[in-house]
Design an enzyme around this catalytic site. Structure first.
Site, PDB file in Angstrom:
ATOM      1  N   LYS A 150      -3.327  -8.421  -2.716  1.00  0.00           N
ATOM      2  CA  LYS A 150      -3.877  -7.661  -3.832  1.00  0.00           C
ATOM      3  C   LYS A 150      -3.925  -6.183  -3.484  1.00  0.00           C
ATOM      4  O   LYS A 150      -3.977  -5.877  -2.293  1.00  0.00           O
ATOM      5  CB  LYS A 150      -5.280  -8.156  -4.228  1.00  0.00           C
ATOM      6  CG  LYS A 150      -6.266  -8.385  -3.072  1.00  0.00           C
ATOM      7  CD  LYS A 150      -6.597  -7.301  -2.082  1.00  0.00           C
ATOM      8  CE  LYS A 150      -7.179  -6.011  -2.585  1.00  0.00           C
ATOM      9  NZ  LYS A 150      -7.458  -5.055  -1.446  1.00  0.00           N
ATOM     10  N   TYR A 235     -12.255  -6.553  -6.435  1.00  0.00           N
ATOM     11  CA  TYR A 235     -13.073  -7.744  -6.146  1.00  0.00           C
ATOM     12  C   TYR A 235     -14.224  -7.869  -7.143  1.00  0.00           C
ATOM     13  O   TYR A 235     -14.590  -8.971  -7.543  1.00  0.00           O
ATOM     14  CB  TYR A 235     -13.638  -7.680  -4.720  1.00  0.00           C
ATOM     15  CG  TYR A 235     -12.609  -7.952  -3.669  1.00  0.00           C
ATOM     16  CD1 TYR A 235     -12.231  -9.257  -3.357  1.00  0.00           C
ATOM     17  CD2 TYR A 235     -12.003  -6.922  -2.979  1.00  0.00           C
ATOM     18  CE1 TYR A 235     -11.279  -9.516  -2.393  1.00  0.00           C
ATOM     19  CE2 TYR A 235     -11.045  -7.165  -2.008  1.00  0.00           C
ATOM     20  CZ  TYR A 235     -10.685  -8.466  -1.725  1.00  0.00           C
ATOM     21  OH  TYR A 235      -9.728  -8.715  -0.776  1.00  0.00           O
TER      22      TYR A 235
HETATM   23  P1  NDP Z   1      -2.454  -1.342   7.187  1.00  0.00           P
HETATM   24  O1  NDP Z   1      -2.211   0.095   6.943  1.00  0.00           O
HETATM   25  O2  NDP Z   1      -3.352  -1.728   8.283  1.00  0.00           O
HETATM   26  O3  NDP Z   1      -1.060  -2.099   7.421  1.00  0.00           O
HETATM   27  C1  NDP Z   1       0.020  -1.937   6.565  1.00  0.00           C
HETATM   28  C2  NDP Z   1       1.305  -2.172   7.353  1.00  0.00           C
HETATM   29  O4  NDP Z   1       2.390  -2.010   6.445  1.00  0.00           O
HETATM   30  C3  NDP Z   1       1.558  -1.173   8.463  1.00  0.00           C
HETATM   31  O5  NDP Z   1       0.932  -1.525   9.671  1.00  0.00           O
HETATM   32  C4  NDP Z   1       3.058  -1.210   8.584  1.00  0.00           C
HETATM   33  O6  NDP Z   1       3.407  -2.346   9.344  1.00  0.00           O
HETATM   34  C5  NDP Z   1       3.525  -1.498   7.163  1.00  0.00           C
HETATM   35  N1  NDP Z   1       4.044  -0.299   6.483  1.00  0.00           N
HETATM   36  C6  NDP Z   1       5.316  -0.160   6.059  1.00  0.00           C
HETATM   37  N2  NDP Z   1       5.480   1.031   5.472  1.00  0.00           N
HETATM   38  C7  NDP Z   1       4.304   1.683   5.559  1.00  0.00           C
HETATM   39  C8  NDP Z   1       3.851   2.970   5.143  1.00  0.00           C
HETATM   40  N3  NDP Z   1       4.648   3.850   4.498  1.00  0.00           N
HETATM   41  N4  NDP Z   1       2.576   3.321   5.396  1.00  0.00           N
HETATM   42  C9  NDP Z   1       1.737   2.468   6.023  1.00  0.00           C
HETATM   43  N5  NDP Z   1       2.109   1.231   6.419  1.00  0.00           N
HETATM   44  C10 NDP Z   1       3.383   0.829   6.195  1.00  0.00           C
HETATM   45  O7  NDP Z   1      -2.966  -1.950   5.790  1.00  0.00           O
HETATM   46  P2  NDP Z   1      -3.780  -3.293   5.568  1.00  0.00           P
HETATM   47  O8  NDP Z   1      -3.297  -4.357   6.470  1.00  0.00           O
HETATM   48  O9  NDP Z   1      -5.222  -3.002   5.569  1.00  0.00           O
HETATM   49  O10 NDP Z   1      -3.390  -3.636   4.041  1.00  0.00           O
HETATM   50  C11 NDP Z   1      -2.137  -4.186   3.689  1.00  0.00           C
HETATM   51  C12 NDP Z   1      -2.245  -4.852   2.312  1.00  0.00           C
HETATM   52  O11 NDP Z   1      -3.207  -5.892   2.390  1.00  0.00           O
HETATM   53  C13 NDP Z   1      -2.704  -3.947   1.198  1.00  0.00           C
HETATM   54  O12 NDP Z   1      -2.046  -4.281   0.002  1.00  0.00           O
HETATM   55  C14 NDP Z   1      -4.179  -4.237   1.052  1.00  0.00           C
HETATM   56  O13 NDP Z   1      -4.669  -4.029  -0.265  1.00  0.00           O
HETATM   57  C15 NDP Z   1      -4.210  -5.702   1.405  1.00  0.00           C
HETATM   58  N6  NDP Z   1      -5.488  -6.090   2.006  1.00  0.00           N
HETATM   59  C16 NDP Z   1      -6.107  -7.214   1.539  1.00  0.00           C
HETATM   60  C17 NDP Z   1      -7.287  -7.631   2.097  1.00  0.00           C
HETATM   61  C18 NDP Z   1      -7.892  -8.902   1.647  1.00  0.00           C
HETATM   62  O14 NDP Z   1      -9.032  -9.159   2.019  1.00  0.00           O
HETATM   63  N7  NDP Z   1      -7.197  -9.738   0.898  1.00  0.00           N
HETATM   64  C19 NDP Z   1      -7.959  -6.850   3.127  1.00  0.00           C
HETATM   65  C20 NDP Z   1      -7.202  -5.720   3.606  1.00  0.00           C
HETATM   66  C21 NDP Z   1      -6.023  -5.365   3.027  1.00  0.00           C
HETATM   67  P3  NDP Z   1       4.609  -2.305  10.401  1.00  0.00           P
HETATM   68  O15 NDP Z   1       4.215  -1.270  11.412  1.00  0.00           O
HETATM   69  O16 NDP Z   1       4.616  -3.678  10.950  1.00  0.00           O
HETATM   70  O17 NDP Z   1       5.840  -1.947   9.657  1.00  0.00           O
END
Ligand code: NDP
Length: 383
Positions: A150, A235
């Site tokens: 989401k 949420y």
């Molecule tokens: P993070 O920033 O921690 O991780 C996102 C990952 O996406 C990065 O580590 C990277 O992985 C990859 N990525 C690729 N392109 C980009 C870019 N341009 N900028 C940043 N990251 C990029 O985010 P979250 O893990 O917190 O969130 C990811 C998704 O999950 C979002 O859509 C968020 O809304 C959702 N979410 C849902 C939650 C829930 O409870 N259901 C809780 C937290 C988040 P790599 O280095 O491996 O390429």
């Protein structure tokens, strides 16, 4: 006599352990059974769950590393099968920890090669919001089912295109609304539907946290699609919808962003919104990046019931209020991500629609678009 005492001991043990690991209660019951020889009837072996489906996790960030990958250990139908990342080194480290063969590591450039990887059944998109649309559609075109985090995408139009792509590929698209699979949330919905306290009149849902690093993608409008509403307020909106069991017909909203705060150059900090539902239920919701908010409460003629915390990964608690008396209803914690992934694997195996399909994500995007419009214009928006 001894079996009665044994029953009491088991029940008390269960109550003590419900806030933590359920396995503790089961282990305690086993120990009692071994000592007395009476508990064997309770030790039923569950049926085999069926084969596990392979998940490719796309985007190895905070959620993937801290929640999703560890949750596979508690899954009955899902296993990690591939990793997709911009960092080969990070993916290799995680591949060792989660027993994924390095031949199943992909980058964003060769992502479409997953089409030729039979180990992957389902692709879990855990990327910044603006990337959900592109990677969901590419995964569907590669013939895979998709679990997308989401918010589903940045606009309703993108959501529609994702749903159309799933239909064209004849694959399942589910949105990662983890709370639908969470036992306290399910108990709240059951109380609301059974009208234990009478029909709901007012629903109050608050979700927020004090966001940190000003440089993160959540504060970049292009990558996040919006501010606190898109990320955490969703949420509160979800809760108002599943607790009322209805769709809103009218929306009003107000927002505030602290001037000169380096975090909020592009997106809103706090937004409150009111929803009117067809039965007359009114919901008041708050979403904030400026303070912690974590509570959903339903008010009805004979009392109220609430979750606080309501949306944490664990430790959710339920309280009911009647005649000035507050009672906690203790429910065992479960891993929400394991339940969510198992649900999709089960839906795919049985060819049934998941509880939170793409259409559910689209509904939220349409309503959030209306909330932003109501906040911008100051006018009530009718849906
Ligand atoms: P993070 O920033 O921690 O991780 C996102 C990952 O996406 C990065 O580590 C990277 O992985 C990859 N990525 C690729 N392109 C980009 C870019 N341009 N900028 C940043 N990251 C990029 O985010 P979250 O893990 O917190 O969130 C990811 C998704 O999950 C979002 O859509 C968020 O809304 C959702 N979410 C849902 C939650 C829930 O409870 N259901 C809780 C937290 C988040 P790599 O280095 O491996 O390429």
């Amino acid at each position: 006599m001894s079996s009665e005492r044994t029953g009491d001991v088991s029940r008390r043990t269960f109550l003590h352990t419900t806030g933590g690991a359920l396995i503790g209660g089961a282990a305690a019951a086993l120990a009692v059974g071994e000592a007395t020889g009476v508990a064997s009837a309770q030790l039923r072996v569950p049926p085999a769950p069926g084969p596990k489906l392979g998940f490719a996790v796309v985007g190895l960030g905070s959620l993937a590393i801290n929640q999703i990958l560890p949750a596979f250990a508690k899954c009955e139908r899902a296993k990690p099968a591939a990793l997709v990342s911009g960092s080969r080194q990070k993916a290799e480290t995680l591949a060792v920890r989660y027993d994924v063969d390095t031949k199943h590591i992909y980058g964003y450039d060769n992502f479409d090669a997953i089409a030729n990887d039979p180990a992957i059944d389902i692709v879990y998109i855990v990327l910044p919001n603006s990337m959900h649309h592109e990677y969901t559609i590419r995964a569907l075109k590669a013939g895979k089912h998709v679990l997308c985090e989401k918010p589903m995408a940045n606009t309703p139009k993108e959501c529609e295109e994702m749903i159309a792509a799933a239909k064209a590929a004849n694959r399942t698209l589910m949105i990662g609304y983890r709370l639908h699979y969470e036992p306290h949330t399910q108990a709240m919905i059951a109380i609301a539907r059974a009208q234990e306290f009478g029909p709901a009149r007012v629903i109050v849902c608050d979700a927020g946290f004090n966001i940190g690093d000003p440089a993160q993608w959540r504060l970049n409008k292009k990558l996040a699609g919006g501010g606190s509403l898109m990320d955490i307020g969703i949420y509160a909106l979800q809760a108002a919808r599943y607790l009322s069991g209805e769709e809103p017909t009218e929306i009003s909203a107000m927002s505030y962003t602290t001037p000169n705060d380096p975090r909020f150059k592009e997106v809103e900090e706090t937004i409150t919104f009111q929803l009117k539902f067809p039965s007359g239920v009114l919901a008041h919701c708050t979403s904030s990046y400026g303070c912690g908010l974590n509570r959903f409460r339903v008010f009805a003629p004979k009392g109220s019931f609430e979750l606080e915390p309501a949306l944490s990964y664990n430790g959710i608690r339920m309280f009911v209020h009647r005649g000035g008396v507050m009672e906690e209803r203790v429910i065992a914690d479960r891993d929400q991500f394991a339940l969510e992934m198992d649900h999709l694997a089960e839906s795919v195996a049985r060819n049934t629609e998941p509880l939170t399909p793409g259409e559910e994500g689209l509904r939220d995007l349409r309503i959030m678009t209306a909330i932003y419009e109501a906040a911008r214009t100051g006018a009530t928006v009718k849906l």
